[in-house]
Motif scaffolding. Structure first.
Motif, short mmCIF file in Angstrom:
data_model
loop_
_atom_site.label_atom_id
_atom_site.label_comp_id
_atom_site.label_asym_id
_atom_site.label_seq_id
_atom_site.Cartn_x
_atom_site.Cartn_y
_atom_site.Cartn_z
N THR A 18 -7.60 14.17 -1.92
CA THR A 18 -7.10 12.81 -1.94
C THR A 18 -6.80 12.26 -0.49
O THR A 18 -6.03 12.96 0.42
N TRP A 30 -4.83 9.48 1.55
CA TRP A 30 -3.77 8.56 1.79
C TRP A 30 -3.76 7.70 2.98
O TRP A 30 -3.57 8.35 3.90
N THR A 31 -3.85 6.31 2.85
CA THR A 31 -3.85 5.65 4.12
C THR A 31 -2.76 4.56 4.24
O THR A 31 -2.49 3.95 3.01
N ASP A 32 -2.04 4.59 5.27
CA ASP A 32 -1.00 3.67 5.32
C ASP A 32 -1.08 2.45 6.52
O ASP A 32 -1.36 2.97 7.61
N ALA A 89 -7.06 1.50 2.67
CA ALA A 89 -7.10 1.54 1.17
C ALA A 89 -5.88 1.14 0.65
O ALA A 89 -4.89 1.90 1.06
N MET A 90 -5.90 0.45 -0.23
CA MET A 90 -4.48 -0.18 -1.01
C MET A 90 -4.25 1.18 -1.82
O MET A 90 -2.95 1.04 -2.58
N ARG A 91 -4.89 1.84 -2.51
CA ARG A 91 -4.58 2.89 -3.32
C ARG A 91 -5.17 4.38 -2.80
O ARG A 91 -6.18 4.15 -1.93
N PRO A 92 -4.75 5.43 -3.30
CA PRO A 92 -5.36 6.88 -2.78
C PRO A 92 -6.76 6.78 -3.10
O PRO A 92 -7.33 6.42 -3.92
N VAL A 93 -7.60 7.40 -2.12
CA VAL A 93 -8.99 7.49 -2.31
C VAL A 93 -9.13 9.15 -2.95
O VAL A 93 -8.64 9.84 -1.92
N GLY A 142 0.72 -1.04 -0.10
CA GLY A 142 0.07 0.14 0.10
C GLY A 142 0.70 1.08 0.07
O GLY A 142 1.97 1.12 -0.19
N PRO A 143 0.29 2.36 0.01
CA PRO A 143 0.90 3.71 -0.04
C PRO A 143 2.03 3.92 1.48
O PRO A 143 1.53 3.44 2.31
#
Length: 295
Positions: free
Chosen positions: A192, A194-196, A204-208, A73-74
């Motif tokens: 946007t 970003w969740t780590d 979330a594996m990608r930015p929302v 993920g991010p």
């Protein structure tokens, strides 16, 4: 003498590395090298120590690059609690913000170290060349590339700090109340999230991207358990994180996540950084606030 410059050394190392634990290790390594040095030959201890810690941080950053490239993920920087002195200087606060550290992640290790030393700490090209063991011409080129790269991705404007704090508090009042409309009013249309979670916590594996999706994400906070903790058992604390207003979520006996914001000139939220990887919450969990000023 070393303790006199310890704050500066951590401030440099953290901006280069983006990880508090690694920055502390770099400072410790600098201490070992300083202890073994012939200090009678050191004319400028500040420059000498900065050179040591920059070199150590640069080597450490290169060694950890593969881990960051293969991260689940991010990848977000490790958040730290900061004290008011940092926030009082807009440039200092901006240079250590989560948004800026995310931009610095897109630079090469050399460009990042050069940018931090030149643009944040105002060292000369000659001093930086000695610190990173490169020619002055190479440092000038790296500095130019880094500066242009950062300018393209990080416009220089800052919303009023009182407004930032107000929006942060309103955001979480709306989130815990499940008020999607109130959240939408505070968000930029192209916001946007970003969740780590680092593969250790479900995120979330990608930015929302987009106000509607981000608002819906946060509106669920007050109605569903998060990491097994019911909303009624969740503690929300407003603190200063990386030079700006942030939020720490805690449950019984542990810190669960931090949330920080980036704002446009009107005070609307343009980016949200949510760190939930437990390995990256240790610095916040200790409750230690850092002075990461540049002087």
């Amino acid at each position: 003498m070393f303790n006199q410059h310890r704050k500066l050394l951590f401030s440099v190392a953290y901006r280069v590395l983006g990880v508090a634990a690694d920055a502390e290790d770099a400072v410790q390594d600098a201490w070992i090298k300083w202890s073994a040095a012939d200090r009678s030959q050191v004319a400028d201890p500040r420059a000498y120590l900065t050179r040591i810690v920059s070199n150590v941080a640069l080597a450490r950053l290169r060694s950890t690059q593969y881990k960051r490239e293969t991260y689940v993920g991010p990848w977000l920087p490790e958040p730290i609690l900061t004290i008011g002195d940092t926030a009082e200087t807009v440039a200092d606060a901006e240079s250590v913000s989560m948004a800026m550290l995310v931009v610095l992640e897109t630079l090469s290790p050399l460009e990042r170290a050069v940018f931090v030393l030149k643009e944040v700490f105002d060292f000369s090209h000659a001093e930086i060349a000695e610190a990173v063991e490169r020619s002055e011409a190479a440092v000038r080129q790296a500095a130019h590339r880094a500066r242009e790269h950062v300018r393209a991705r990080r416009p220089r404007f800052t919303a009023d700090r009182v407004r930032q704090r107000e929006v942060t508090e309103r955001f979480f009042a709306a989130a815990t109340g499940g008020d999607v409309n109130a959240l939408m009013e505070l968000l930029s249309p192209d916001v946007t999230l970003w969740t780590d979670g680092g593969g250790k916590v479900r995120q979330a594996m990608r930015p929302v991207v987009g106000a509607a999706k981000v608002a819906a994400w946060f509106a669920a906070i007050g109605s569903v358990p998060y990491q097994g903790i019911a909303p009624a058992d969740m503690k929300v604390e407003f603190v200063e994180i990386n030079g700006g207003p942030g939020v720490v979520f805690s449950g019984p006996g542990r810190v669960i996540a931090t949330v920080t914001f980036d704002f446009d000139p009107d005070g609307r939220v343009t980016a949200i950084h949510n760190v939930a990887n437990p390995d990256k919450l240790r610095a916040v969990a200790t409750g230690t606030a850092h002075d990461v000023g540049t002087r």
